[in-house]
Design a protein around this motif. Structure first.
Motif, PDB file in Angstrom:
ATOM      1  N   THR A  14      39.160  41.406  58.896  1.00  0.00           N
ATOM      2  CA  THR A  14      38.368  41.394  57.664  1.00  0.00           C
ATOM      3  C   THR A  14      37.418  42.579  57.637  1.00  0.00           C
ATOM      4  N   LYS A  15      36.799  42.887  58.770  1.00  0.00           N
ATOM      5  CA  LYS A  15      35.888  44.025  58.835  1.00  0.00           C
ATOM      6  C   LYS A  15      36.626  45.330  58.552  1.00  0.00           C
ATOM      7  N   LYS A  16      37.839  45.479  59.095  1.00  0.00           N
ATOM      8  CA  LYS A  16      38.636  46.678  58.828  1.00  0.00           C
ATOM      9  C   LYS A  16      38.968  46.775  57.342  1.00  0.00           C
ATOM     10  N   LEU A  17      39.303  45.640  56.733  1.00  0.00           N
ATOM     11  CA  LEU A  17      39.592  45.623  55.305  1.00  0.00           C
ATOM     12  C   LEU A  17      38.352  46.001  54.497  1.00  0.00           C
ATOM     13  N   LEU A  22      35.226  49.876  51.413  1.00  0.00           N
ATOM     14  CA  LEU A  22      34.002  50.654  51.288  1.00  0.00           C
ATOM     15  C   LEU A  22      34.314  52.120  51.027  1.00  0.00           C
ATOM     16  N   VAL A  23      35.234  52.690  51.787  1.00  0.00           N
ATOM     17  CA  VAL A  23      35.621  54.096  51.613  1.00  0.00           C
ATOM     18  C   VAL A  23      36.202  54.312  50.216  1.00  0.00           C
ATOM     19  N   ALA A  24      37.070  53.393  49.775  1.00  0.00           N
ATOM     20  CA  ALA A  24      37.682  53.519  48.455  1.00  0.00           C
ATOM     21  C   ALA A  24      36.637  53.448  47.344  1.00  0.00           C
TER      22      ALA A  24
END
Length: 53
Positions: A14-17, A22-24
């Motif tokens: 979930t954190k990776k997602l 966030l970057v997007a």
């Protein structure tokens, strides 16, 4: 005025997602975001899309 913070636990996946999201969103909006702002944007979008349901 004080700001109160809390900690939420999420799985690594979930954190990776969230990091990718966030970057997007930063790219789309053209500015830096923190996780609080990201989560608030996502929550508002979800509520608008589901009409609060």
């Amino acid at each position: 005025m004080t700001t109160e913070y809390t900690t939420i636990r999420v799985k690594r996946e979930t954190k990776k997602l969230l990091e990718k999201t966030l970057v997007a969103m930063e790219s789309k909006l053209g500015r830096r975001l923190d996780y609080d702002t990201l989560l608030r944007l996502l929550a508002r979008k979800a509520l608008r899309g589901n009409h609060g349901c």
